[in-house]
Design a protein around this motif. Structure first.
Motif, PDB file in Angstrom:
ATOM      1  N   GLY A   1      -5.234   4.419   8.453  1.00 47.60           N
ATOM      2  CA  GLY A   1      -5.391   2.960   7.733  1.00 47.60           C
ATOM      3  C   GLY A   1      -6.715   2.613   8.237  1.00 47.60           C
TER       4      GLY A   1
ATOM      5  N   THR B   1       3.396  -0.728  -5.975  1.00 47.26           N
ATOM      6  CA  THR B   1       2.709   0.064  -4.619  1.00 47.26           C
ATOM      7  C   THR B   1       1.272   0.413  -5.138  1.00 47.26           C
ATOM      8  OG1 THR B   1       3.573   2.258  -5.159  1.00 47.26           O
ATOM      9  CG2 THR B   1       4.842   0.732  -3.414  1.00 47.26           C
ATOM     10  N   VAL B   2       0.204   0.268  -4.436  1.00 43.17           N
ATOM     11  CA  VAL B   2      -1.033   0.628  -4.956  1.00 43.17           C
ATOM     12  C   VAL B   2      -1.616   1.496  -4.097  1.00 43.17           C
ATOM     13  CG1 VAL B   2      -3.418  -0.477  -5.098  1.00 43.17           C
ATOM     14  CG2 VAL B   2      -1.389  -1.965  -5.328  1.00 43.17           C
TER      15      VAL B   2
ATOM     16  N   CYS C   1      -4.014   4.129  -1.810  1.00 46.79           N
ATOM     17  CA  CYS C   1      -4.797   4.065  -0.919  1.00 46.79           C
ATOM     18  C   CYS C   1      -5.866   4.949  -1.203  1.00 46.79           C
ATOM     19  CB  CYS C   1      -4.331   4.349   0.301  1.00 46.79           C
ATOM     20  SG  CYS C   1      -3.006   3.088   1.038  1.00 46.79           S
TER      21      CYS C   1
ATOM     22  N   ALA D   1       0.896  -1.278  -0.073  1.00 50.95           N
ATOM     23  CA  ALA D   1      -0.201   0.022   0.001  1.00 50.95           C
ATOM     24  C   ALA D   1       0.816   1.190   0.100  1.00 50.95           C
ATOM     25  CB  ALA D   1      -1.107   0.037   1.163  1.00 50.95           C
ATOM     26  N   ASP D   2       0.539   2.161  -0.726  1.00 54.38           N
ATOM     27  CA  ASP D   2       1.160   3.415  -0.773  1.00 54.38           C
ATOM     28  C   ASP D   2       0.794   4.470   0.424  1.00 54.38           C
ATOM     29  OD1 ASP D   2       2.652   5.657  -1.429  1.00 54.38           O
ATOM     30  OD2 ASP D   2       1.563   6.079  -3.326  1.00 54.38           O
ATOM     31  N   TYR D   3       1.515   3.801   1.444  1.00 52.35           N
ATOM     32  CA  TYR D   3       1.292   4.511   2.672  1.00 52.35           C
ATOM     33  C   TYR D   3       2.136   6.026   2.785  1.00 52.35           C
ATOM     34  CZ  TYR D   3      -0.086   0.083   5.063  1.00 52.35           C
ATOM     35  OH  TYR D   3      -0.450  -0.866   5.407  1.00 52.35           O
TER      36      TYR D   3
ATOM     37  N   MET E   1      -4.745  -5.516  -3.556  1.00 53.41           N
ATOM     38  CA  MET E   1      -3.375  -5.974  -3.086  1.00 53.41           C
ATOM     39  C   MET E   1      -3.026  -7.452  -3.523  1.00 53.41           C
ATOM     40  SD  MET E   1      -2.531  -3.558  -0.008  1.00 53.41           S
ATOM     41  CE  MET E   1      -0.797  -4.086   0.384  1.00 53.41           C
TER      42      MET E   1
ATOM     43  N   SER F   1      -8.053   4.294   3.337  1.00 50.66           N
ATOM     44  CA  SER F   1      -8.374   2.769   3.551  1.00 50.66           C
ATOM     45  C   SER F   1      -7.355   2.028   2.385  1.00 50.66           C
ATOM     46  CB  SER F   1      -9.611   2.636   2.886  1.00 50.66           C
ATOM     47  OG  SER F   1     -10.023   1.403   3.035  1.00 50.66           O
ATOM     48  N   LEU F   2      -6.819   0.823   3.131  1.00 53.17           N
ATOM     49  CA  LEU F   2      -6.059   0.171   2.272  1.00 53.17           C
ATOM     50  C   LEU F   2      -6.734  -0.658   1.159  1.00 53.17           C
ATOM     51  CD1 LEU F   2      -4.450   0.721   4.861  1.00 53.17           C
ATOM     52  CD2 LEU F   2      -3.556  -1.629   4.637  1.00 53.17           C
ATOM     53  N   PRO F   3      -6.101  -0.866  -0.103  1.00 48.90           N
ATOM     54  CA  PRO F   3      -6.719  -1.665  -1.115  1.00 48.90           C
ATOM     55  C   PRO F   3      -6.379  -2.871  -0.934  1.00 48.90           C
ATOM     56  CG  PRO F   3      -4.667  -0.540  -1.982  1.00 48.90           C
ATOM     57  CD  PRO F   3      -4.843   0.019  -0.618  1.00 48.90           C
ATOM     58  N   ARG F   4      -6.967  -3.547  -0.042  1.00 48.33           N
ATOM     59  CA  ARG F   4      -6.546  -4.943   0.175  1.00 48.33           C
ATOM     60  C   ARG F   4      -6.688  -5.937  -0.720  1.00 48.33           C
ATOM     61  NH1 ARG F   4      -8.962  -4.933   6.337  1.00 48.33           N
ATOM     62  NH2 ARG F   4     -10.295  -3.455   5.269  1.00 48.33           N
TER      63      ARG F   4
END
Length: 358
Positions: free
Chosen positions: A292, A337-338, A340, A175-177, A314, A308-311
């Motif tokens: 998150g 990286t994806v 959020c 994830a692109d935190y 991912m 929100s994480l793109p779970r």
């Protein structure tokens, strides 16, 4: 530092050389069929001992008639994600992996490695993931020495979550935190906030380091100096009490708290208790945002502002990368990286007037 030399997988030929018997004899012993009864017990024990010493594991892919593959993808979790409170946090990852595996025309094999102690890939010194063509790895409590062994064996795998290993590059989807946290800080600064408290996890993992990097980037981009005293470790999310918030909003002049969520319900419970106490009004006197997702199974008293994480995505991308690696075993590791997604929620607002009277 140069990466360690890759270790060639042990074969039946290696076992035959070690024991001084033919490969056919080795194959008969390891197959365990009825014909293996014709092999003397001493020879059988010698072959099995050599297989164990060489770290050989029967690879069903080698038995496949189609390109040396069995069209099985593995999923290995470093934690028991199904029977614990973390299960719903991991559920979208698992859904994404399962959906994309089916779309790619593979079957999915779950490795749990349940034993008397901690989970380990190399149970008994043997890599059982070789039953699959390649594997997606998932979890927080990573055994990095096992990742190094997988790299040495040239075993194809992709980690869900950014992971670093000294001297080598790993394939991962994370994830692109950094961008998500930086963008959230930028939004708070637009609302007039300058004193932003960042509560980070104690464990110095890659996701925590990425969040801190995003916090610093967001402030720097806005020309706000980083106050190191506002970067604090939160050992126990339950410590986020009304007294804690009153201290930081009072004597320290903090107008926003950013907090890294836990995967259980301790943080959201503490936030709900503090909010219900009404000693500090959110967001009137202090804004709060999560870096998150809260646990999806936890009933929330309010809609906390967060990203929100793109779970699920991912999980899907991890399988796509793994299939790419299998189609070209000599390709370089892939690191993706994806983005959020921002969830506005109702827990941030304009900085209180007292901010401007300081």
């Amino acid at each position: 530092m140069a990466p360690p030399p890759r270790q060639r997988r042990a074969t039946q030929v290696d076992i035959a050389k070690r024991t001084g018997v033919s490969q056919a004899t080795v194959s008969l012993v390891l197959s365990g069929g009825a014909v293996s009864d014709q092999i003397t017990e001493s020879t059988r024990q010698a072959v099995l001992a050599a297989a164990s010493e060489l770290g050989y594991s029967a690879n069903v892919a080698a038995r496949s008639l189609k390109g040396g593959r069995n069209h099985l993808l593995g999923l290995y979790t470093f934690e028991p994600v199904f029977p614990t409170d973390q299960r719903d946090f991991y559920f979208p990852f698992l859904m994404g992996v399962e959906e994309e595996t089916a779309r790619q025309g593979y079957d999915l094999l779950l490795f749990s490695s349940v034993g008397s102690g901690d989970r380990a890939i190399y149970t008994g010194g043997v890599n059982r993931l070789k039953l699959a063509d390649g594997c997606v790895l998932l979890g927080r409590n990573v055994r990095r020495e096992e990742l190094a062994e997988l790299v040495q064996e040239d075993f194809p795998f992709v980690f869900i979550g950014r992971r670093e290993l000294e001297g080598v590059e790993l394939s991962y989807v994370g994830a692109d935190y950094v961008t998500a946290t930086s963008d959230l800080v930028a939004e708070l600064i637009r609302l007039g906030h300058r004193r932003i408290l960042y509560l980070r996890a104690v464990e110095d993992t890659e996701p925590t380091r990425d969040r801190e990097a995003g916090y610093r980037r967001g402030l720097a981009t806005a020309g706000v100096a980083v106050d190191e005293s506002l970067i604090r470790e939160l050992a126990d999310p339950a410590d986020l009490s009304p007294e804690f918030v009153e201290h930081w909003t009072g004597t320290a002049g903090v107008t926003t708290i950013l907090v890294e969520p836990s995967e259980d319900n301790r943080l959201t419970t503490a936030l709900d208790v503090t909010s219900a106490a009404a000693r500090v009004r959110f967001p009137g006197e202090c804004s709060i945002a999560l870096l998150g997702d809260p646990p999806s199974w936890t009933p929330e008293l309010r809609d906390w502002t967060r990203f929100s994480l793109p779970r699920a995505e991912m999980g899907r991308v991890a399988v796509q990368i793994l299939v790419d690696l299998l189609s070209d075993p000599h390709s370089a590791p892939q690191q993706v990286t994806v983005p959020c997604s921002f969830v506005p929620g109702d827990s941030i607002g304009p900085a209180p007037d007292r901010m401007w009277s300081r």
